[in-house]
Design an enzyme around this catalytic site. Sequence first.
Site, PDB file in Angstrom:
ATOM      1  N   HIS A  28      35.507  42.715  35.634  1.00  0.00           N
ATOM      2  CA  HIS A  28      35.472  42.154  36.992  1.00  0.00           C
ATOM      3  C   HIS A  28      34.033  42.099  37.487  1.00  0.00           C
ATOM      4  CE1 HIS A  28      34.964  43.009  41.295  1.00  0.00           C
ATOM      5  NE2 HIS A  28      36.053  42.298  41.526  1.00  0.00           N
ATOM      6  N   ASN A  29      33.297  43.194  37.337  1.00  0.00           N
ATOM      7  CA  ASN A  29      31.920  43.238  37.819  1.00  0.00           C
ATOM      8  C   ASN A  29      31.016  42.289  37.041  1.00  0.00           C
ATOM      9  OD1 ASN A  29      32.962  45.247  39.432  1.00  0.00           O
ATOM     10  ND2 ASN A  29      31.280  46.659  39.096  1.00  0.00           N
ATOM     11  N   GLU A  84      31.604  38.975  38.376  1.00  0.00           N
ATOM     12  CA  GLU A  84      30.938  38.957  39.683  1.00  0.00           C
ATOM     13  C   GLU A  84      29.451  38.617  39.524  1.00  0.00           C
ATOM     14  OE1 GLU A  84      29.525  42.565  42.483  1.00  0.00           O
ATOM     15  OE2 GLU A  84      31.696  42.477  42.143  1.00  0.00           O
ATOM     16  N   LYS A 136      37.795  46.824  35.450  1.00  0.00           N
ATOM     17  CA  LYS A 136      36.841  46.804  36.561  1.00  0.00           C
ATOM     18  C   LYS A 136      35.453  46.387  36.078  1.00  0.00           C
ATOM     19  CE  LYS A 136      35.249  47.636  40.749  1.00  0.00           C
ATOM     20  NZ  LYS A 136      33.868  48.024  40.695  1.00  0.00           N
ATOM     21  N   SER A 146      37.651  47.789  43.960  1.00  0.00           N
ATOM     22  CA  SER A 146      36.709  46.723  44.308  1.00  0.00           C
ATOM     23  C   SER A 146      36.967  46.192  45.708  1.00  0.00           C
ATOM     24  CB  SER A 146      36.815  45.567  43.314  1.00  0.00           C
ATOM     25  OG  SER A 146      35.954  44.510  43.694  1.00  0.00           O
TER      26      SER A 146
END
Length: 484
Positions: free
Chosen positions: A188-189, A192, A185, A130
């Site tokens: 995380h996205n 986001e 991940k 990222s």
Amino acid sequence: MKTKADIGLIGLAVMGENLVLNMERNGYTVAVFNRTVEKVDKFINGRGKDKNFIGARSIEEFIASLERPRKVMMLVKAGKPVDDFIELLLPHLEEGDIIIDGGNSHFPDSIRRTRYLESKGLLFVGTGVSGGEEGALLGPSIMPGGSTNAWPHVKEIFQAISAKGEDGTPCCDWVGDDGAGHFVKMVHNGIEYGDMQLISEAYNLMKNLLGMNADEMHAIFKEWNEGDLDSYLIEITRDILGYRDEDGEPLVEKILDTAGQKGTGKWTGIEALNLGIPLTLIGESVFARCLSALKEERVEASKVLSGPVPSFHGDKSIFIDEIKKALYASKIVSYAQGYTLLREAAKEYGWQLNYGNIAMLWRGGCIIRSVFLGKIKEAYDQNQDLPNLLLDPFFREKVKAAQEGWRKVVATAIVNGIPVPAFATALNYFDGYRSERLPANMLQAQRDYFGAHTYERTDKPRGEFFHTNWTGRGGDTSSSTYIV
């Protein structure tokens, strides 16, 4: 230059090109290959000129240029292209060689690929990367998982090229087995998505309720970036509001209001539904993008559907501070939900996740990096079994302090007809989570009425199920009890 490369990379698009420049700058010789061979020549004669790169024009030449155990990293489009390249590589690799997928792959694919390659004597790493183009070049957040035996071979390279925390610690560490890296991940996205939607709602309130111009909002986001909300996304929002088009007008106001997405937020929401986790804020953020995509339909609807005309009569500076509180409290909810999903996934897939360390992987290089993450690390250092971030003393007090302003923002937005789906769903989650009793008793009675799905009673031990013949016309037979 060394005759053999320390690592090889397939895929010289934006991320791949910048990542290999990062590797070379950190002292590694890198072999590069791209299916469109012209890209290899262009890179070797351009940004890679006179640097420690080995350009390969075929898979055979590429593999032959690598030191053993061979480390092959792919940065190609997720899905079938990854599997296709794995099959191209397999005939040329030997036992103990390592294939690394650094793209935005779906975690079930990484689980499958780990098992498949290990069955052939190879090792697999599925790693989240990222930070975008700049992060890849200067230091991204790296979240590796897969074959545990691969980690000692890639650790030095990954940690050398990753972002570093203020104490110099790499924003990269082993996450866990098979698909754990890509799962982290994915979450995380998802977070986001939530952060971006919350910031966009704050901007919308300032612009369309308070009537603020780009310069005024630029100043507010600049101020916010120096306090509790200090983060990469607040920082770039400040910069976006300060950017002018060729005619001197704010460029952001000329951008069409239809948001794109690549699917990782959707994946996060789907997995939350699969595991029964109320990931409401991230889910609402995905739906907000979907609604924005209905541009032409919304234009036509705006002509026939009416609502209140936004009108603000209070103290603007006080309301701006309340928006800040709503943003901060909602952000806490977003992370609380994301970490709840991580905890449930760890149980479901048998991963040993270190939640505090995950926060540290995100504190530099990545899109959601912020000062906020250090407090998450502290929360899990104090209690690794913390069921929800809202229960941590620090976050509990922060939400308590923000709560009044948060409620005023949501209420004011609703009264004025300004959509704040992420602010509102975060508040609803908070109110639901803090409720000792919810109206699900009525829901369960309805299910038993029409489908004999049974219910538990408040005056009986948990685990005992009952069915009522509500109409007098039904029998005593009930459906089996199950929870999805």
